[in-house]
Design an enzyme around this catalytic site. Structure first.
Site, PDB file in Angstrom:
ATOM      1  N   ILE A  12       1.627   9.060   3.342  1.00  0.00           N
ATOM      2  CA  ILE A  12       0.183   8.995   3.146  1.00  0.00           C
ATOM      3  C   ILE A  12      -0.504   9.292   4.476  1.00  0.00           C
ATOM      4  O   ILE A  12      -0.214   8.652   5.488  1.00  0.00           O
ATOM      5  CB  ILE A  12      -0.248   7.592   2.660  1.00  0.00           C
ATOM      6  CG1 ILE A  12       0.387   7.270   1.306  1.00  0.00           C
ATOM      7  CG2 ILE A  12      -1.757   7.477   2.582  1.00  0.00           C
ATOM      8  CD1 ILE A  12       0.227   5.826   0.878  1.00  0.00           C
TER       9      ILE A  12
ATOM     10  N   PRO B 294       6.022   6.071   4.916  1.00  0.00           N
ATOM     11  CA  PRO B 294       6.789   7.316   4.833  1.00  0.00           C
ATOM     12  C   PRO B 294       8.101   7.158   4.069  1.00  0.00           C
ATOM     13  O   PRO B 294       8.777   6.131   4.166  1.00  0.00           O
ATOM     14  CB  PRO B 294       7.075   7.655   6.300  1.00  0.00           C
ATOM     15  CG  PRO B 294       6.102   6.856   7.090  1.00  0.00           C
ATOM     16  CD  PRO B 294       5.849   5.625   6.291  1.00  0.00           C
TER      17      PRO B 294
ATOM     18  N   LYS C 204       3.831   5.324  12.530  1.00  0.00           N
ATOM     19  CA  LYS C 204       3.820   4.334  11.449  1.00  0.00           C
ATOM     20  C   LYS C 204       4.724   3.173  11.846  1.00  0.00           C
ATOM     21  O   LYS C 204       5.694   3.363  12.588  1.00  0.00           O
ATOM     22  CB  LYS C 204       4.347   4.955  10.141  1.00  0.00           C
ATOM     23  CG  LYS C 204       3.485   6.055   9.576  1.00  0.00           C
ATOM     24  CD  LYS C 204       2.278   5.502   8.876  1.00  0.00           C
ATOM     25  CE  LYS C 204       1.524   6.590   8.119  1.00  0.00           C
ATOM     26  NZ  LYS C 204       0.473   6.048   7.275  1.00  0.00           N
TER      27      LYS C 204
END
Length: 118
Positions: free
Chosen positions: A65, A2, A33
């Site tokens: 993503i 990110p 994440k």
């Protein structure tokens, strides 16, 4: 991986010390994440207007993503980021805007290649 960019017209002195680290940790938790993959930039003191007003405001851009690509996902992310930002910056929700931008692995370069090949 990110990428989080916080733009605000708050002067640097009104942005809490260490905000970038706390935003990094919050982003990792919210997006599920690893924290060592999160990249954060905080830019205070900008000339900005939100909803036509130059009163204190902030804009958060979250690019990643695989985790910001649906309305359902972003509804949950938005609620958690708003909770974080309203507390940290002492701004009302009407003075904060969040933009989500999904990324593809080929759009991020790292270690001399792109994420597709890592």
């Amino acid at each position: 991986m990110p990428f989080v960019e916080l733009d605000t017209n708050l002067p640097a002195g009104r942005v809490p010390a260490g905000l970038e680290k706390r935003l990094c940790a919050a982003t990792a938790a919210i997006l599920s994440k690893p924290e060592d993959r999160v990249n954060v930039t905080v830019r205070p003191g900008l000339a900005m207007a939100v909803n036509g007003s130059t009163e204190p405001c902030a804009q958060l851009l979250i690019s990643s993503i695989g985790v910001v690509g649906t309305a359902e996902d972003n509804r949950g992310h938005s609620a958690r980021f708003f909770e974080f930002l309203t507390k940290e910056l002492n701004l009302g929700q009407d003075r904060i805007i969040i933009r989500f931008s999904p990324l593809e692995p080929w759009q991020i370069g790292k270690k001399g290649t792109v994420m597709t090949f890592l």
